[in-house]
Design an enzyme around this catalytic site. Structure first.
Site, PDB file in Angstrom:
ATOM      1  N   CYS A 101     -63.011  19.318-103.708  1.00 12.81           N
ATOM      2  CA  CYS A 101     -63.068  20.716-104.129  1.00 12.81           C
ATOM      3  C   CYS A 101     -61.949  21.035-105.132  1.00 12.81           C
ATOM      4  O   CYS A 101     -60.834  20.560-104.999  1.00 12.81           O
ATOM      5  CB  CYS A 101     -62.929  21.716-102.994  1.00 12.81           C
ATOM      6  SG  CYS A 101     -64.182  21.539-101.722  1.00 12.81           S
ATOM      7  N   ARG A 126     -63.380  16.939-108.913  1.00 12.62           N
ATOM      8  CA  ARG A 126     -62.944  17.061-107.527  1.00 12.62           C
ATOM      9  C   ARG A 126     -64.099  17.338-106.571  1.00 12.62           C
ATOM     10  O   ARG A 126     -63.928  17.302-105.348  1.00 12.62           O
ATOM     11  CB  ARG A 126     -61.906  18.180-107.407  1.00 12.62           C
ATOM     12  CG  ARG A 126     -60.665  17.941-108.222  1.00 12.62           C
ATOM     13  CD  ARG A 126     -59.684  19.058-108.038  1.00 12.62           C
ATOM     14  NE  ARG A 126     -59.143  19.077-106.691  1.00 12.62           N
ATOM     15  CZ  ARG A 126     -58.074  18.405-106.297  1.00 12.62           C
ATOM     16  NH1 ARG A 126     -57.415  17.667-107.148  1.00 12.62           N
ATOM     17  NH2 ARG A 126     -57.648  18.475-105.064  1.00 12.62           N
ATOM     18  N   TRP A 163     -67.037  20.037-102.856  1.00 16.61           N
ATOM     19  CA  TRP A 163     -67.471  18.761-102.267  1.00 16.61           C
ATOM     20  C   TRP A 163     -67.573  19.041-100.781  1.00 16.61           C
ATOM     21  O   TRP A 163     -66.568  19.228-100.102  1.00 16.61           O
ATOM     22  CB  TRP A 163     -66.443  17.679-102.566  1.00 16.61           C
ATOM     23  CG  TRP A 163     -66.873  16.303-102.173  1.00 16.61           C
ATOM     24  CD1 TRP A 163     -67.583  15.411-102.934  1.00 16.61           C
ATOM     25  CD2 TRP A 163     -66.610  15.634-100.926  1.00 16.61           C
ATOM     26  NE1 TRP A 163     -67.768  14.240-102.239  1.00 16.61           N
ATOM     27  CE2 TRP A 163     -67.186  14.353-101.003  1.00 16.61           C
ATOM     28  CE3 TRP A 163     -65.953  15.992 -99.759  1.00 16.61           C
ATOM     29  CZ2 TRP A 163     -67.122  13.430 -99.971  1.00 16.61           C
ATOM     30  CZ3 TRP A 163     -65.892  15.078 -98.714  1.00 16.61           C
ATOM     31  CH2 TRP A 163     -66.474  13.805 -98.831  1.00 16.61           C
ATOM     32  N   ASN A 217     -59.664  24.756-100.778  1.00 16.52           N
ATOM     33  CA  ASN A 217     -59.774  23.296-100.795  1.00 16.52           C
ATOM     34  C   ASN A 217     -59.004  22.778 -99.599  1.00 16.52           C
ATOM     35  O   ASN A 217     -57.826  23.108 -99.426  1.00 16.52           O
ATOM     36  CB  ASN A 217     -59.165  22.736-102.089  1.00 16.52           C
ATOM     37  CG  ASN A 217     -58.991  21.231-102.030  1.00 16.52           C
ATOM     38  OD1 ASN A 217     -59.812  20.532-101.449  1.00 16.52           O
ATOM     39  ND2 ASN A 217     -57.926  20.732-102.610  1.00 16.52           N
ATOM     40  N   GLY A 218     -59.672  21.977 -98.760  1.00 16.44           N
ATOM     41  CA  GLY A 218     -58.998  21.440 -97.585  1.00 16.44           C
ATOM     42  C   GLY A 218     -59.908  21.556 -96.383  1.00 16.44           C
ATOM     43  O   GLY A 218     -61.122  21.748 -96.530  1.00 16.44           O
ATOM     44  N   GLU A 273     -62.730  -5.487-106.618  1.00 13.51           N
ATOM     45  CA  GLU A 273     -62.686  -4.275-107.435  1.00 13.51           C
ATOM     46  C   GLU A 273     -63.914  -4.210-108.360  1.00 13.51           C
ATOM     47  O   GLU A 273     -64.482  -3.141-108.560  1.00 13.51           O
ATOM     48  CB  GLU A 273     -61.374  -4.237-108.234  1.00 13.51           C
ATOM     49  CG  GLU A 273     -61.218  -3.093-109.199  1.00 13.51           C
ATOM     50  CD  GLU A 273     -61.254  -1.702-108.569  1.00 13.51           C
ATOM     51  OE1 GLU A 273     -61.243  -1.587-107.338  1.00 13.51           O
ATOM     52  OE2 GLU A 273     -61.329  -0.723-109.335  1.00 13.51           O
ATOM     53  N   LYS A 285     -66.585  -1.140-108.335  1.00 15.78           N
ATOM     54  CA  LYS A 285     -66.938  -0.361-109.532  1.00 15.78           C
ATOM     55  C   LYS A 285     -68.450  -0.307-109.680  1.00 15.78           C
ATOM     56  O   LYS A 285     -69.016   0.747-109.932  1.00 15.78           O
ATOM     57  CB  LYS A 285     -66.334  -0.975-110.818  1.00 15.78           C
ATOM     58  CG  LYS A 285     -64.845  -0.821-111.014  1.00 15.78           C
ATOM     59  CD  LYS A 285     -64.386   0.581-111.316  1.00 15.78           C
ATOM     60  CE  LYS A 285     -64.110   1.375-110.089  1.00 15.78           C
ATOM     61  NZ  LYS A 285     -62.810   1.334-109.484  1.00 15.78           N
ATOM     62  N   GLU A 302     -70.165   1.872-106.854  1.00 16.02           N
ATOM     63  CA  GLU A 302     -69.915   3.315-106.817  1.00 16.02           C
ATOM     64  C   GLU A 302     -70.546   4.072-107.972  1.00 16.02           C
ATOM     65  O   GLU A 302     -70.925   5.222-107.826  1.00 16.02           O
ATOM     66  CB  GLU A 302     -68.432   3.647-106.664  1.00 16.02           C
ATOM     67  CG  GLU A 302     -67.564   3.418-107.862  1.00 16.02           C
ATOM     68  CD  GLU A 302     -66.107   3.816-107.613  1.00 16.02           C
ATOM     69  OE1 GLU A 302     -65.846   4.783-106.898  1.00 16.02           O
ATOM     70  OE2 GLU A 302     -65.221   3.135-108.163  1.00 16.02           O
ATOM     71  N   HIS A 362     -69.823 -19.861 -95.891  1.00 14.38           N
ATOM     72  CA  HIS A 362     -69.825 -19.507 -94.471  1.00 14.38           C
ATOM     73  C   HIS A 362     -70.760 -18.331 -94.183  1.00 14.38           C
ATOM     74  O   HIS A 362     -70.647 -17.696 -93.153  1.00 14.38           O
ATOM     75  CB  HIS A 362     -68.401 -19.200 -93.999  1.00 14.38           C
ATOM     76  CG  HIS A 362     -67.474 -20.369 -94.160  1.00 14.38           C
ATOM     77  ND1 HIS A 362     -67.514 -21.453 -93.320  1.00 14.38           N
ATOM     78  CD2 HIS A 362     -66.536 -20.649 -95.091  1.00 14.38           C
ATOM     79  CE1 HIS A 362     -66.618 -22.353 -93.711  1.00 14.38           C
ATOM     80  NE2 HIS A 362     -66.008 -21.880 -94.797  1.00 14.38           N
ATOM     81  N   LYS A 390     -63.228  12.617-106.463  1.00 18.51           N
ATOM     82  CA  LYS A 390     -62.081  11.915-107.037  1.00 18.51           C
ATOM     83  C   LYS A 390     -60.932  11.825-106.038  1.00 18.51           C
ATOM     84  O   LYS A 390     -60.273  10.802-105.926  1.00 18.51           O
ATOM     85  CB  LYS A 390     -61.626  12.661-108.302  1.00 18.51           C
ATOM     86  CG  LYS A 390     -60.461  11.997-109.025  1.00 18.51           C
ATOM     87  CD  LYS A 390     -60.902  10.711-109.675  1.00 18.51           C
ATOM     88  CE  LYS A 390     -59.760   9.943-110.284  1.00 18.51           C
ATOM     89  NZ  LYS A 390     -60.130   8.542-110.562  1.00 18.51           N
TER      90      LYS A 390
HETATM   91  O1  M6R Z   1     -56.107   8.636-105.141  1.00 19.08           O
HETATM   92  P1  M6R Z   1     -56.149   7.326-104.425  1.00 19.08           P
HETATM   93  O2  M6R Z   1     -55.730   6.183-105.269  1.00 19.08           O
HETATM   94  O3  M6R Z   1     -55.408   7.362-103.122  1.00 19.08           O
HETATM   95  O4  M6R Z   1     -57.688   7.119-104.081  1.00 19.08           O
HETATM   96  C1  M6R Z   1     -58.124   6.047-103.309  1.00 19.08           C
HETATM   97  C2  M6R Z   1     -59.620   5.897-103.372  1.00 19.08           C
HETATM   98  O5  M6R Z   1     -60.253   7.060-102.938  1.00 19.08           O
HETATM   99  C3  M6R Z   1     -60.098   5.581-104.788  1.00 19.08           C
HETATM  100  O6  M6R Z   1     -59.475   4.455-105.312  1.00 19.08           O
HETATM  101  C4  M6R Z   1     -61.625   5.352-104.799  1.00 19.08           C
HETATM  102  O7  M6R Z   1     -61.930   4.179-104.103  1.00 19.08           O
HETATM  103  C5  M6R Z   1     -62.151   5.319-106.228  1.00 19.08           C
HETATM  104  N1  M6R Z   1     -63.379   6.057-106.314  1.00 19.08           N
HETATM  105  C6  M6R Z   1     -62.446   3.960-106.702  1.00 19.08           C
HETATM  106  O8  M6R Z   1     -62.938   3.942-107.991  1.00 19.08           O
END
Ligand code: M6R
Length: 609
Positions: free
Chosen positions: A2, A27, A75, A101-102, A482, A486, A489, A505, A604
């Protein structure tokens, strides 16, 4: 999770609110709303289910007169995305409006009590209890009412509130969720993050927990929970607006991928002094402290966790200190045993991730020091950690972390080098060689970025596949993780990252001609082993895309596509090897028509558990 935004000043609020909201869209984007209060106490509120494009259509022709207002992009946590659950929320008589937000943790109990006292609710959100609580406390002073209300709230919040009976007052407050005040010329802003008002002012004040800011009558007053006034100096933000906009790129993610050489350079820049020595602050400078270190525990989530897995190699090899890397959501509840000479490093782009923040608090309760590696200046983690090392990636708007990941590697590499030196684990010569190699990484990143066309072609070849396996060994294993993250997501394709040696395995059973394998096969100390793994994959008929060193002529013979990266020191290869994988995910997602900056179901900043 949010974005909240508030405006009060000498201009019409509607457009300013919407513009600010646009910059907070990363957000959350499942619903949105705006409320503007007129000088006579009239109000107009518009809320929609959907993202800001939907809201824009609704407000385009709407008359929303007034120079004060609040706005929200959501969100969902409590209550499905719907118009009814969209913010701003109001009290029983539509007198006051709140964006939040929260998470209000005791909202069920508060709601029950408020219902018993005759309040009527119109949403399923936790936020609405805040509106009704403030309504109860209101006796002619909005600031006092907000303060009294937040005393009853448990959980995290950043709220902005307007009240029709005080049509020239904006009140905001926070606990654990970010809130920053922007000070313009005859106008003020409150927002979840600085980019929301960066086009209008760079002068900011970061609010602390349980502080209430009241803006009105040309003045701004901050009070604490006891009602005492708090003096706080404004700070100047150094980013320019360009950093928070797309600057001609189709998407923020692509812009941020291309910004990596600059972000890496900037992150290194403030960590070396004029003589070329590492200059960190506080206890990190203490040789005895560094020598006494027994263990480093790294905690993080998502991409930041992958940066931690990479950093483990650097700390172990350069500084000869044992390292454990933990997923923060597990660490915080594990009752992990921390000892006196341990150091915890929390890695977080946002500095607000709930699980990482909770891990910081768990650690601090044991007396073990915590260093936070963070991108967002002034974020919660930077206030709670014992020391902060900033990545200077600039604002990252795309939900998928890219430039902050490679910047985290830069920052962690410096810390590992520093400990290596202080602990006498690195000779002067080796230290110098590594430092030089580190400084050379941004140029090599530029080289990788210049081969985007090959990556695009590769993306076209495999964009209709439903499953991918990403393999790597040694320091390339977290790169594979990673790369898989990517892809999944932003393209919604199932992708798994695996240590290549572990494939036989289990995961090898998944392989056939429809499951491409992306192999990070840099010419490093495990190269021969990796080649054997690629042969095993080929023998099962699966196509192979290799990320390989520029000077490796043979790999082409056994792979279907090869994405080249320049040769570098083995432990510094990840910031290069990840770039083709970021681009591959990006192009595949674009070909499949996905919204790369705002992938479904994600936000985010994950400020909830
Ligand atoms: O703000 P942060 O680095 O703590 O966030 C951690 C994860 O939420 C963040 O890396 C998330 O996995 C991303 N969407 C990855 O691209």
């Amino acid at each position: 999770m949010c974005g909240i935004f508030g405006y009060i000043g000498n201009k019409e609020a509607k457009e300013i609110l919407f513009e600010g909201l646009r910059r907070l869209e990363y957000r959350g984007y499942d619903s949105a709303g705006i409320c503007v209060i007129g000088e006579d106490g009239s109000f107009t509120r518009l809320r929609v289910r959907g993202n800001l494009d939907v809201l824009e259509n609704h407000i385009a022709g709407a008359q929303m007169p007034g120079k004060i207002g609040i706005a929200h992009t959501r969100w969902a946590t409590h209550g499905a995305p719907s118009e009814q659950n969209a913010h701003p929320h109001t009290d029983c008589h539509e007198n006051l409006f709140v964006v939040h937000n929260g998470i209000i943790e005791n909202f069920s109990q508060l709601k029950e009590e408020l219902l018993e006292r005759g309040h009527e609710f119109s949403s399923e959100t936790d936020t609405e209890v805040v509106a009704h609580l403030i309504e109860e406390k209101y006796e002619g002073d909005l600031s006092i009412a907000v303060r009294e209300a937040i005393k009853e709230i448990e959980g995290s919040f950043a709220i902005a509130v307007v009240q029709r009976k005080e049509p020239s007052t904006l009140v905001a407050a926070r606990r654990e969720s970010p809130l920053v005040v922007g000070i313009g010329k005859d106008e003020w802003f409150v927002a979840s993050a600085v980019p929301a008002f960066l086009s209008r002012t760079k002068e900011v004040i970061f609010l602390e927990d349980d502080e209430v800011v009241c803006i009105g009558g040309d003045s701004l007053k901050i009070t604490n929970l006891e009602g005492f006034e708090v003096e706080r100096q404004a700070q100047e933000i150094t980013w320019d607006l360009d950093a928070a906009e797309k600057s001609g790129y189709e998407d923020f993610m692509l812009k941020e991928i291309y910004e990596q050489p600059r972000a890496f350079t900037d992150t290194l820049a403030d960590k070396f002094n004029r003589e070329g020595d590492i200059s960190l602050e506080g206890f990190l400078l203490d040789k005895d402290y560094a020598k006494s270190l027994r263990r480093i525990v790294i905690v993080a989530c998502g991409t930041s966790y992958h940066a931690g897995l990479i950093a483990r190699y650097l700390f172990e090899q350069w500084a000869k200190v044992p390292v454990e890397v933990e997923i923060a959501s597990e660490f915080r509840y594990r009752g992990a045993v921390l000892c006196e000479r341990d150091l915890v490093i929390a890695i977080s782009q946002s500095g607000e991730t709930a699980d990482t923040l909770a891990s910081v608090r768990e650690t601090k309760a044991t007396g073990v020091p915590v260093i936070a590696v963070v991108n967002v200046v002034g974020s919660q983690m930077t206030r709670e950690a014992d020391g902060v090392i900033y990545t200077h990636a600039g604002p990252e708007i795309g939900v998928a972390a890219t430039k902050t990941f490679t910047s985290q590697m830069a920052a962690l590499a410096v810390l590992a080098l520093h400990f290596g030196k202080l602990r006498d684990a690195l000779s002067e010569g080796k230290y110098g060689v590594i430092t030089e190699a580190l400084r050379g990484i941004p140029d090599l990143m530029e080289e990788v970025l210049s081969s985007d066309e090959q990556v695009k072609e590769c993306a076209h070849r495999f964009s209709d596949c439903d499953d991918f396996l990403f393999l790597g060994r040694g320091i390339s294993f977290p790169v594979a993780l990673e790369g898989a993250l990517k892809l999944k997501e932003i393209s919604y394709i199932h992708a798994e990252g695996y240590p290549a040696g572990e494939m036989k395995h289990g995961p090898i059973a998944l392989l056939d001609k429809n499951v491409p394998v992306v192999a990070v096969a840099i010419r490093d100390s495990l190269y021969e082993k990796m080649i054997s793994n690629i042969e095993e994959v080929k023998a099962r008929g699966a196509p192979v895309v290799a990320v390989a060193s520029a000077g490796d002529p043979d790999i082409e013979k056994i792979c279907d596509r090869v994405l080249r990266v320049p040769e570098s020191m083995e432990l510094l290869s990840p910031p290069l090897a990840i770039i083709p994988l970021q681009l591959l995910a990006y192009h595949i997602a674009k070909i499949r028509g996905c919204n790369v900056d705002q992938p479904r179901n994600l936000a985010k900043t994950v400020t909830v558990e």
